[in-house]
Every structure is written in structure tokens, then in C-alpha cells.
Design an enzyme around this catalytic site. Structure first.
Site, PDB file in Angstrom:
ATOM      1  N   CYS A 137       0.826  -1.206   0.000  1.00  0.00           N
ATOM      2  CA  CYS A 137       0.000   0.000   0.000  1.00  0.00           C
ATOM      3  C   CYS A 137       0.865   1.263   0.000  1.00  0.00           C
ATOM      4  CB  CYS A 137      -0.919  -0.038   1.220  1.00  0.00           C
ATOM      5  SG  CYS A 137      -1.795   1.492   1.554  1.00  0.00           S
TER       6      CYS A 137
ATOM      7  N   CYS B   5      -0.071   3.858   2.702  1.00  0.00           N
ATOM      8  CA  CYS B   5       0.354   3.362   4.016  1.00  0.00           C
ATOM      9  C   CYS B   5       1.824   3.702   4.249  1.00  0.00           C
ATOM     10  CB  CYS B   5       0.158   1.851   4.108  1.00  0.00           C
ATOM     11  SG  CYS B   5      -1.542   1.290   3.897  1.00  0.00           S
TER      12      CYS B   5
END
Length: 111
Positions: A32, A35
Site C-alpha cells: 500500500c 500506508c
């Protein structure tokens, strides 16, 4: 910058649900991008709120049972858990100041 502690399924109950401090849980994935972009801000917040709020992360691919139990459909998703209960939930990349405001509220309510 401090390291945000990675919590596994086996440590979830003791590290998060039984914590005396409010816990900000970052549900993330290795793949991600948002993230990864948030990681430095979370590490900074973990240091700033040390002793008042715990900041931990859970890899949804390594802990699918917890992700399913909390209905994590996208990453990053954040839960603020206080006294074993979800006190706040928000998803997507956030500004450091927005997360800090949520943590400030958690600290004030704990006092």
C-alpha cells in the site's frame, strides 16, 4: 523517529484490547503506497504521544482474522481503541494534524 510496533493476531488481545492507554491501530499492507507515505508521521506521533497513547500497526495480509473481525475493507484504516472499544475509525491517508487532533481528544477524555 520511533518505530511503530507491529502487532500480530496472537498479541492483539493483550497489546491492544487490554491496554490501559488508548491505542491507535494502523491497519496497513506492505503493498500500500499511502500506508508507506503515512509511516513517518505515525512514527512521529508515536514519539510525541509516548506514555499517553500507543501507536501500533497490523498488516492485514499477516492478520486477516483481525482485519475481517473489524471490517477492514481498505488500507490504511485506523481504529482508536480505548478500554477495549472502538472510539474512532477513519480510512485513507490522513494529515498528521488530523490524527493529532483525534489523539488529543483521546488524551483529554482519559484525563
Amino acid at each position: 523517529m520511533t518505530e511503530v510496533k507491529e502487532v500480530s493476531e496472537s498479541l492483539f488481545q493483550g497489546e491492544i484490547m487490554e491496554s490501559k492507554l488508548p491505542v491507535l491501530v494502523d491497519f496497513y499492507a506492505q503493498w500500500c503506497g499511502p500506508c508507506k507515505a503515512m509511516a513517518p508521521a505515525l512514527a512521529d506521533l508515536a514519539l510525541e504521544y509516548e506514555g499517553q497513547v500507543r501507536v501500533v500497526k497490523i498488516d492485514i495480509d499477516a492478520a486477516p482474522g483481525i482485519a475481517d473481525a473489524y471490517g477492514i475493507a481498505s488500507v490504511p484504516t485506523f481504529l482508536l481503541i480505548r478500554g477495549g472499544e472502538v472510539a474512532a475509525r477513519f480510512s485513507g491517508a490522513q494529515t498528521r494534524s488530523k490524527i493529532a487532533a483525534i489523539l488529543d481528544t483521546a488524551v483529554e477524555q482519559r484525563a
